[in-house]
Design a protein around this motif. Structure first.
Motif, PDB file in Angstrom:
ATOM      1  N   PRO A 313       0.815  -1.216   0.000  1.00  0.00           N
ATOM      2  CA  PRO A 313       0.000   0.000   0.000  1.00  0.00           C
ATOM      3  C   PRO A 313       0.846   1.262   0.000  1.00  0.00           C
ATOM      4  CG  PRO A 313       0.097  -0.920   2.201  1.00  0.00           C
ATOM      5  CD  PRO A 313       0.830  -1.879   1.331  1.00  0.00           C
ATOM      6  N   PHE A 314       0.349   2.286  -0.694  1.00  0.00           N
ATOM      7  CA  PHE A 314       1.015   3.586  -0.758  1.00  0.00           C
ATOM      8  C   PHE A 314       0.597   4.416   0.448  1.00  0.00           C
ATOM      9  CE2 PHE A 314       0.615   2.055  -5.081  1.00  0.00           C
ATOM     10  CZ  PHE A 314       1.858   2.306  -5.616  1.00  0.00           C
ATOM     11  N   LEU A 315       1.593   4.999   1.097  1.00  0.00           N
ATOM     12  CA  LEU A 315       1.291   5.945   2.178  1.00  0.00           C
ATOM     13  C   LEU A 315       1.230   7.329   1.559  1.00  0.00           C
ATOM     14  CD1 LEU A 315       3.549   4.538   5.041  1.00  0.00           C
ATOM     15  CD2 LEU A 315       1.074   4.361   4.806  1.00  0.00           C
ATOM     16  N   LEU A 316       0.055   7.918   1.569  1.00  0.00           N
ATOM     17  CA  LEU A 316      -0.163   9.155   0.834  1.00  0.00           C
ATOM     18  C   LEU A 316       0.145  10.355   1.716  1.00  0.00           C
ATOM     19  CD1 LEU A 316      -3.552   8.025  -0.698  1.00  0.00           C
ATOM     20  CD2 LEU A 316      -1.337   8.049  -1.851  1.00  0.00           C
ATOM     21  N   PRO A 317       0.714  11.390   1.134  1.00  0.00           N
ATOM     22  CA  PRO A 317       0.967  12.594   1.930  1.00  0.00           C
ATOM     23  C   PRO A 317      -0.341  13.289   2.287  1.00  0.00           C
ATOM     24  CG  PRO A 317       1.480  12.972  -0.378  1.00  0.00           C
ATOM     25  CD  PRO A 317       1.166  11.526  -0.252  1.00  0.00           C
ATOM     26  N   ILE A 318      -0.306  13.994   3.406  1.00  0.00           N
ATOM     27  CA  ILE A 318      -1.518  14.698   3.830  1.00  0.00           C
ATOM     28  C   ILE A 318      -1.744  15.865   2.882  1.00  0.00           C
ATOM     29  CG2 ILE A 318      -2.586  15.987   5.711  1.00  0.00           C
ATOM     30  CD1 ILE A 318      -0.663  14.480   7.589  1.00  0.00           C
ATOM     31  N   GLU A 351      -4.021   6.008   2.822  1.00  0.00           N
ATOM     32  CA  GLU A 351      -3.332   4.797   2.408  1.00  0.00           C
ATOM     33  C   GLU A 351      -4.042   4.252   1.177  1.00  0.00           C
ATOM     34  OE1 GLU A 351      -1.286   1.168   4.970  1.00  0.00           O
ATOM     35  OE2 GLU A 351      -2.842   2.417   5.850  1.00  0.00           O
ATOM     36  N   LEU A 352      -3.278   3.673   0.294  1.00  0.00           N
ATOM     37  CA  LEU A 352      -3.867   3.221  -0.966  1.00  0.00           C
ATOM     38  C   LEU A 352      -3.278   1.864  -1.344  1.00  0.00           C
ATOM     39  CD1 LEU A 352      -5.401   3.655  -3.692  1.00  0.00           C
ATOM     40  CD2 LEU A 352      -3.349   4.843  -4.508  1.00  0.00           C
ATOM     41  N   TRP A 353      -4.189   0.888  -1.592  1.00  0.00           N
ATOM     42  CA  TRP A 353      -3.789  -0.412  -2.132  1.00  0.00           C
ATOM     43  C   TRP A 353      -4.104  -0.367  -3.621  1.00  0.00           C
ATOM     44  CZ3 TRP A 353      -5.474   0.441   2.685  1.00  0.00           C
ATOM     45  CH2 TRP A 353      -4.842  -0.208   3.748  1.00  0.00           C
ATOM     46  N   PHE A 354      -3.083  -0.358  -4.432  1.00  0.00           N
ATOM     47  CA  PHE A 354      -3.297  -0.091  -5.848  1.00  0.00           C
ATOM     48  C   PHE A 354      -2.388  -1.002  -6.669  1.00  0.00           C
ATOM     49  CE2 PHE A 354      -3.376   2.370  -9.772  1.00  0.00           C
ATOM     50  CZ  PHE A 354      -4.719   2.702  -9.829  1.00  0.00           C
ATOM     51  N   PRO A 355      -2.900  -1.513  -7.791  1.00  0.00           N
ATOM     52  CA  PRO A 355      -2.121  -2.491  -8.576  1.00  0.00           C
ATOM     53  C   PRO A 355      -1.106  -1.819  -9.495  1.00  0.00           C
ATOM     54  CG  PRO A 355      -4.264  -2.203  -9.562  1.00  0.00           C
ATOM     55  CD  PRO A 355      -4.265  -1.348  -8.331  1.00  0.00           C
ATOM     56  N   ALA A 356      -0.248  -1.002  -8.955  1.00  0.00           N
ATOM     57  CA  ALA A 356       0.772  -0.362  -9.781  1.00  0.00           C
ATOM     58  C   ALA A 356       1.974  -0.082  -8.896  1.00  0.00           C
ATOM     59  CB  ALA A 356       0.234   0.930 -10.393  1.00  0.00           C
ATOM     60  N   SER A 357       3.078   0.163  -9.542  1.00  0.00           N
ATOM     61  CA  SER A 357       4.296   0.423  -8.767  1.00  0.00           C
ATOM     62  C   SER A 357       4.408   1.882  -8.364  1.00  0.00           C
ATOM     63  CB  SER A 357       5.525   0.025  -9.597  1.00  0.00           C
ATOM     64  OG  SER A 357       5.511   0.767 -10.806  1.00  0.00           O
ATOM     65  N   VAL A 378      -9.527  -3.018  -9.480  1.00  0.00           N
ATOM     66  CA  VAL A 378      -9.959  -2.947  -8.089  1.00  0.00           C
ATOM     67  C   VAL A 378      -8.873  -2.255  -7.288  1.00  0.00           C
ATOM     68  CG1 VAL A 378     -10.742  -4.246  -6.080  1.00  0.00           C
ATOM     69  CG2 VAL A 378     -11.201  -5.131  -8.358  1.00  0.00           C
ATOM     70  N   TYR A 379      -9.285  -1.334  -6.452  1.00  0.00           N
ATOM     71  CA  TYR A 379      -8.321  -0.723  -5.534  1.00  0.00           C
ATOM     72  C   TYR A 379      -9.039  -0.348  -4.254  1.00  0.00           C
ATOM     73  CZ  TYR A 379     -10.234   3.694  -7.349  1.00  0.00           C
ATOM     74  OH  TYR A 379     -11.072   4.710  -7.710  1.00  0.00           O
ATOM     75  N   THR A 380      -8.258  -0.177  -3.203  1.00  0.00           N
ATOM     76  CA  THR A 380      -8.815   0.126  -1.887  1.00  0.00           C
ATOM     77  C   THR A 380      -8.114   1.355  -1.316  1.00  0.00           C
ATOM     78  OG1 THR A 380      -9.297  -2.189  -1.492  1.00  0.00           O
ATOM     79  CG2 THR A 380      -9.206  -0.776   0.442  1.00  0.00           C
ATOM     80  N   VAL A 381      -8.907   2.211  -0.718  1.00  0.00           N
ATOM     81  CA  VAL A 381      -8.369   3.442  -0.141  1.00  0.00           C
ATOM     82  C   VAL A 381      -8.806   3.513   1.323  1.00  0.00           C
ATOM     83  CG1 VAL A 381      -8.254   5.960  -0.336  1.00  0.00           C
ATOM     84  CG2 VAL A 381      -8.678   4.580  -2.371  1.00  0.00           C
ATOM     85  N   ASP A 382      -7.871   3.946   2.145  1.00  0.00           N
ATOM     86  CA  ASP A 382      -8.216   4.208   3.545  1.00  0.00           C
ATOM     87  C   ASP A 382      -8.118   5.714   3.762  1.00  0.00           C
ATOM     88  OD1 ASP A 382      -8.771   4.127   6.189  1.00  0.00           O
ATOM     89  OD2 ASP A 382      -6.830   3.329   6.810  1.00  0.00           O
ATOM     90  N   SER A 383      -9.251   6.321   4.042  1.00  0.00           N
ATOM     91  CA  SER A 383      -9.287   7.774   4.239  1.00  0.00           C
ATOM     92  C   SER A 383      -9.453   8.093   5.714  1.00  0.00           C
ATOM     93  CB  SER A 383     -10.448   8.388   3.450  1.00  0.00           C
ATOM     94  OG  SER A 383     -10.272   8.184   2.066  1.00  0.00           O
ATOM     95  N   GLN A 384      -8.978   9.245   6.085  1.00  0.00           N
ATOM     96  CA  GLN A 384      -9.164   9.736   7.455  1.00  0.00           C
ATOM     97  C   GLN A 384     -10.228  10.833   7.392  1.00  0.00           C
ATOM     98  OE1 GLN A 384      -7.516   8.217  10.021  1.00  0.00           O
ATOM     99  NE2 GLN A 384      -6.784   6.873   8.385  1.00  0.00           N
ATOM    100  N   VAL A 385     -11.439  10.427   7.663  1.00  0.00           N
ATOM    101  CA  VAL A 385     -12.571  11.328   7.470  1.00  0.00           C
ATOM    102  C   VAL A 385     -12.863  12.077   8.758  1.00  0.00           C
ATOM    103  CG1 VAL A 385     -15.006  11.444   6.864  1.00  0.00           C
ATOM    104  CG2 VAL A 385     -13.515   9.800   5.725  1.00  0.00           C
ATOM    105  N   THR A 386     -12.930  13.386   8.643  1.00  0.00           N
ATOM    106  CA  THR A 386     -13.377  14.177   9.795  1.00  0.00           C
ATOM    107  C   THR A 386     -14.861  14.463   9.596  1.00  0.00           C
ATOM    108  OG1 THR A 386     -12.770  16.181   8.646  1.00  0.00           O
ATOM    109  CG2 THR A 386     -11.142  15.272  10.156  1.00  0.00           C
ATOM    110  N   SER A 387     -15.604  14.219  10.633  1.00  0.00           N
ATOM    111  CA  SER A 387     -17.048  14.452  10.551  1.00  0.00           C
ATOM    112  C   SER A 387     -17.467  15.415  11.648  1.00  0.00           C
ATOM    113  CB  SER A 387     -17.797  13.121  10.688  1.00  0.00           C
ATOM    114  OG  SER A 387     -17.370  12.223   9.715  1.00  0.00           O
ATOM    115  N   PRO A 388     -17.090  16.673  11.499  1.00  0.00           N
ATOM    116  CA  PRO A 388     -17.437  17.617  12.563  1.00  0.00           C
ATOM    117  C   PRO A 388     -18.926  17.931  12.561  1.00  0.00           C
ATOM    118  CG  PRO A 388     -16.404  18.741  10.729  1.00  0.00           C
ATOM    119  CD  PRO A 388     -16.345  17.287  10.418  1.00  0.00           C
TER     120      PRO A 388
END
Lengths: 709, 306
Positions: A313-318, A351-357, A378-388
């Motif tokens: 998985p790719f660790l994505l910058p904020i 975070e991103l699970w993606f079928p590429a380098s 198919v790909y999977t993303v993990d988002s940090q959702v703020t729900s104020p």
């Protein structure tokens, strides 16, 4: 009793299972489960076929040796199962990149255990284990199933399992059978219980992070790395509407490109673009635009897309302006048709699970795939959702602030928009917080504008916002959201345009949101200190609460019921009721001539105001009726004597006599004595003396008029 | 149980990682089947009704007593009091044996006006057995006689050397008294051919046994149930032996209503009397069986005689 005794008792060998039907039912359940997994690609069809043949052979072997299973078979089963488990744990413990790396070995493990176990299934308990393992196999298949075709296997497996369970009862009860009505009742009860749980439980939630699926589909390649597939038709955008079959093939939506022209919105159609399994519905953003040019939005040149070279998985910058905390929101996107090479996600992807380098990431959070995304991707993303909450947004105040250059970009306007600014100020005159100002403007737009896709293209050089707010006030989501963004910017509030997809319809069976081409959407993101970019949709109110399967299913059922035409339903119900009444009446008809005479006697008594008492025998009752009729009346007593002779003395008269008795009972009346007729006996015509006590027949085998006819 | 835990754990693992609605749906189906498999038998057993169609009035300890029962639901029935083996009753497959007979095997004598049964069901899925204890009244009381024990010798009355010799006919025949028409069941050897030829109808000899002085068997049951059973078995053995010898028997027992002295013409009535007998003295003697002989014409096989 200590634990050893408990274990020993639990492992006592049971009685050999003799039922071939039960074994066949269990075999059917296992075969269906293996076929289901094979249809989903979890195991190869050749492997599945071999396993089915081996299990069938093992089942036959088990049945043949059920009385005295050979000892070597137990050793074989133990060694085989242990080896399969060791292989499984060794496989899944190695680094993996997708859920298939767990699911596929798990499928193979279960199939291997079933194959080995099938050679040692002597008892009913072992067959129950086989059924349970087949259920596990179906669950493994269901984990990857994303459409309703899997339902065929579920139905087949459920039927096989139901068959096996009823056969289990037949075997356990020494040949007991479940009647058709009992089977239907059990089926309905099981389905009702399952439906109740299904409706009551919330949607399944992916809360573990073992690994997630990612798979490259048939999207093809992108000619310029990091560029957008939608840009390939930029030159033609202004001259034609979007189409799913157009050359740029990005779901028909023209905004998934380097710019968003707000003057155009083609007919997008209803093609299924992708299915999304998510913990909650969200605005799945593809990209954002920060530079407004009066007719089009563009991405700022100062927000370049940089390649992120990691393995999945790719660790994505904020993203710039977002906050590094929030609730985890896992989303798996199953792409069904050609779409943009944007990686859609809920806000603040981490975070991103993606079928590429590698993937390309921009500072605003836009993620671009180096591959085309088509069917099967198919790909999977993990988002940090703020729900104020609104209160939190009203009180939003944080030392964090946007960098000056970003702040400048996010309030940029091509010209001052004096009318729009004045309108914004007047609408928000009484508001003190950013949140209230946003809400006031959304309310105003909702009250004073109308949504329509059927509007003529804007004249060349016209400003979209001015045309929309001060023209006919009719437009589509890009124009509505742009107007909001411009008014907010005129008030100095950082706002930007976002494009992507809204969740679409939710399928409670597959637990997937089905996103269609016409779910492409544009909305506004407003920056709040401490909470980052928050979505606001002035076009439509999208439900943000997590829909439960129950409420969704009930809503669908309600909709379906509303579509049912009432007249045929009423006719069918009336016909059913009529049939039920007729059947009940036919069933309640007297079975024998004796019963018929007894009922006619009771009916005559009721008509005379003297119903039969529970404690009275028929003879006593008939005597009372004769007394009521007169001292010399003997009609009813004589009839009752014939009935009792038949019922208790096994003296049944011949059919002709039975018919005569019935006729007599039907004609006879109980007329209470009056002064005039006290002299004469009442009770109908004089009976034929030959009828009394004639014939020999048990009451249970009597016939009535209909039978004789 | 271990397998169930493993399956549930596996299910949790899959559902937790996949979050698929299909997994949830399958889990709900499994749950529904388990729920009906567990609750269904409870409902069935609670609502089940079992009735006795017919039951014999007499039985003997240690010997099977068949009861014909009726049930609209397939049930496993285990007689508890009196005990008996498990049996399945109720609707079965057509080809299955119609076996709606519950067999009791009483362990001891007694009078049963009802039977206690454990009825159980696991329908419809055979996943869980539920049992309910029911008490079913018998159509008529079931008298369970004790086992037929070893006969006690009847003490001989001292012979005073006086009196006439009594012509002792064979026990099975007696003295001829006349002839009467044949009735079904009469022994073939009793056919009187001469009178048959005379009357033209089949005639048999009518015999009369000489009046014999009855033997009184006094049964004193001890308080200990096991010992009482042994005593009752011995008493029945003695009575049966005496009856087989053609000796009229008076049986003295204590019943709940008090001491009872009465003749027992056959084994059945003797068994009933002993089934009803309770501990206590019936004639002021010590516990045990005693027989007091009268004039017995012919001692059967020795041991019992005047």
């Amino acid at each position: 009793m200590n634990i050893i005794d408990v274990v020993r008792r639990a492992n006592q060998p049971g009685q050999p299972e003799d039922s071939i039907r039960l074994r066949l039912a269990c075999l059917a359940a296992v075969v269906v489960a293996i076929a289901a997994c094979a249809s989903l690609g979890e195991i190869a069809w050749t492997t599945a076929s071999g396993a089915m043949v081996l299990i069938a052979g093992g089942t036959a072997f088990s049945h043949a040796t059920r009385a005295r299973p050979p000892g070597w078979v137990k050793v074989l089963v133990a060694v085989g199962a242990t080896a399969a488990c060791v292989w499984f744990f060794h496989t899944v413990s190695s680094p993996s990149g997708g859920i298939t790396s767990v699911i596929n070995p798990l499928t193979i493990l279960l199939v291997a255990v079933l194959v080995v176990h099938s050679f040692h299934v002597p008892t009913r308990r072992d067959l129950l284990f086989t059924l349970g393992a087949s259920a596990g196999l179906m669950a493994v298949g269901g984990a990857l199933a994303i459409d309703l075709r899997f339902g065929l296997y579920v139905v087949a497996w459920a039927c096989s399992t139901l068959w096996a369970l009823t056969e289990m009862w037949t075997s356990a009860s020494g040949g007991g059978r479940i009647s058709a009505s009992g089977l239907v009742l059990a089926l309905v009860a099981t389905s009702t219980a399952a439906a109740g749980v299904f409706l009551a439980l919330p949607a399944p939630v992916v809360s573990s992070r073992v690994s997630f699926i990612s798979r490259a589909g048939s999207g093809g390649s992108i000619s310029v790395p990091g560029s957008l597939a939608g840009d390939s038709g930029t030159a033609a955008q202004l001259s034609r509407a979007g189409s799913t079959t157009s050359r740029i093939r990005v779901g028909g939506y023209l905004g998934f490109a380097g710019s968003l022209n707000t003057a155009l919105r083609g007919s997008l159609g209803n093609a299924l673009v992708m299915q999304v399994r998510a913990q909650r519905p969200s605005y799945w953003v593809g990209e954002t635009f920060d530079t407004w040019q009066g007719e089009s939005w563009t991405e700022s040149a100062s927000v370049p897309r940089r390649p992120l070279r990691e393995s999945s998985p790719f660790l994505l910058p904020i993203p710039v302006g977002d906050v590094p905390f929030g609730q985890s929101d896992l989303q798996t996107f199953y792409v069904e048709s050609q779409t943009a090479n944007l990686v859609f996600h809920a806000e603040s992807a981490g975070e991103l699970w993606f079928p590429a380098s590698k993937v390309y990431v921009a500072g605003d959070g836009t993620i671009v795939s180096p591959l085309g995304l088509g069917n099967g991707s198919v790909y999977t993303v993990d988002s940090q959702v703020t729900s104020p909450t609104p209160a939190q947004l009203r009180a939003a105040d944080s030392p964090f602030a946007l960098p000056a250059d970003v702040q400048r970009r996010e309030v940029q306007l091509p010209h001052p928009y004096p009318r729009a600014a004045a309108l914004a100020r007047s609408v928000t005159a009484n508001d003190t917080t950013t949140y209230d100002k946003v809400q006031s403007l959304i309310r105003w737009i909702g009250a004073h504008t109308h949504y329509s896709e059927n509007i003529p293209p804007l004249p060349a050089g016209a400003d979209t916002v001015d045309e929309f707010l001060f023209g006919n006030r009719v437009g589509f989501c890009e124009q509505i959201s742009t107007s909001l963004a411009v008014m907010l910017r005129s008030l100095g509030i950082p706002a930007r345009e976002a494009v992507g997809y809204v969740p679409g319809s939710y399928n409670p069976i597959t637990d997937l949101y089905q996103v269609h081409a016409n779910d492409a959407h544009a909305w506004v993101q407003v920056w709040f200190p401490g909470y980052g970019w928050q979505n606001f949709d002035p076009t439509a109110v999208v439900p943000l609460s997590n829909p439960s399967p129950g409420s969704t299913a009930l809503h669908d059922i309600g909709s379906a019921l509303r579509r049912i035409p009432p007249v045929p339903v009423v006719v069918v119900l009336a016909a059913t009721g009529l049939v039920v009444v007729v059947v009940r009446r036919r069933r309640s008809r007297p079975a024998t001539w004796a019963e018929r005479v007894a009922r006619l006697t009771e009916r005559a008594g009721r008509r005379a105001g003297r119903p039969r008492r529970p404690s009275e025998t028929l003879g006593e009752y008939a005597a009372r009726l004769d007394e009521l009729a007169g001292p010399a009346a003997v009609t009813w007593s004589r009839l009752a004597a014939s009935v009792e002779a038949s019922a208790y003395g096994w003296h049944d008269p011949p059919p002709s006599t039975q018919r005569a008795l019935i006729d007599e009972a039907r004609r006879a009346r109980v007329r209470p004595r009056t002064g005039a007729d006290r002299a004469a006996p009442v009770g109908g015509p004089a009976p034929d003396a030959s009828l009394v006590g004639a014939g020999v027949r048990p009451a249970g085998r009597g016939i009535d008029e209909g039978d004789e006819a | 149980m271990v397998a169930s835990v493993l399956i549930v754990g596996l299910w949790w693992l899959i559902a937790h990682n996949a979050g698929s609605g299909w997994v949830q749906l399958l889990g709900d189906l499994v749950f529904g089947a388990l729920l009906i498999g567990v609750v269904g038998p409870f409902v069935i057993v609670t609502r089940a009704r079992i009735s006795l169609d017919s039951a014999p009035g007499d039985g003997s300890a240690g010997l099977p007593v068949p009861l014909r029962v009726a049930s609209r639901t397939r049930l496993r029935v285990r007689p508890v009091e009196p005990p008996g083996p498990d049996v399945f009753v109720g609707p079965g497959r057509r080809r299955a044996a119609a076996d709606d007979v519950v067999t009791l095997v009483p362990t001891g004598r007694g009078v049963h006006r009802s039977v206690t049964l454990d009825i159980a069901s696991a329908a419809p899925f055979a996943l869980q057995w539920w049992t309910r204890r029911v008490r079913v009244p018998l159509p008529s009381a079931l008298y369970v006689a004790p086992r037929c024990g070893e006969a006690q010798p009847v003490p001989r009355r001292p012979d005073d050397g006086t009196g006439d010799m009594v012509e002792q006919p064979r026990a099975a025949e007696g003295l001829p008294r006349g002839a009467r028409p044949y009735e079904p069941g009469d022994a073939r050897r009793l056919v009187h051919w001469r009178s048959t030829a005379h009357t033209g109808r089949l005639m048999v000899r009518e015999v009369e046994r000489p009046a014999a002085e009855p033997v009184t068997v006094t049964v004193e049951l001890p308080a200990d149930a096991h010992a009482a059973e042994r005593v009752a078995e011995g008493a029945l053995g003695s009575v049966v032996r005496l009856l087989q010898g053609g000796v009229p028997v008076l049986l003295a027992t204590r019943e709940p209503s008090g001491p009872v002295l009465g003749s027992v013409p056959d084994r059945r009535s003797a068994g009933r009397r002993l089934a009803r007998a309770v501990a206590g003295t019936s004639a002021g003697t010590s516990a045990g069986t005693s027989a007091e002989g009268g004039d017995v014409a012919s001692p059967p096989e020795g041991g019992v005689g005047p």
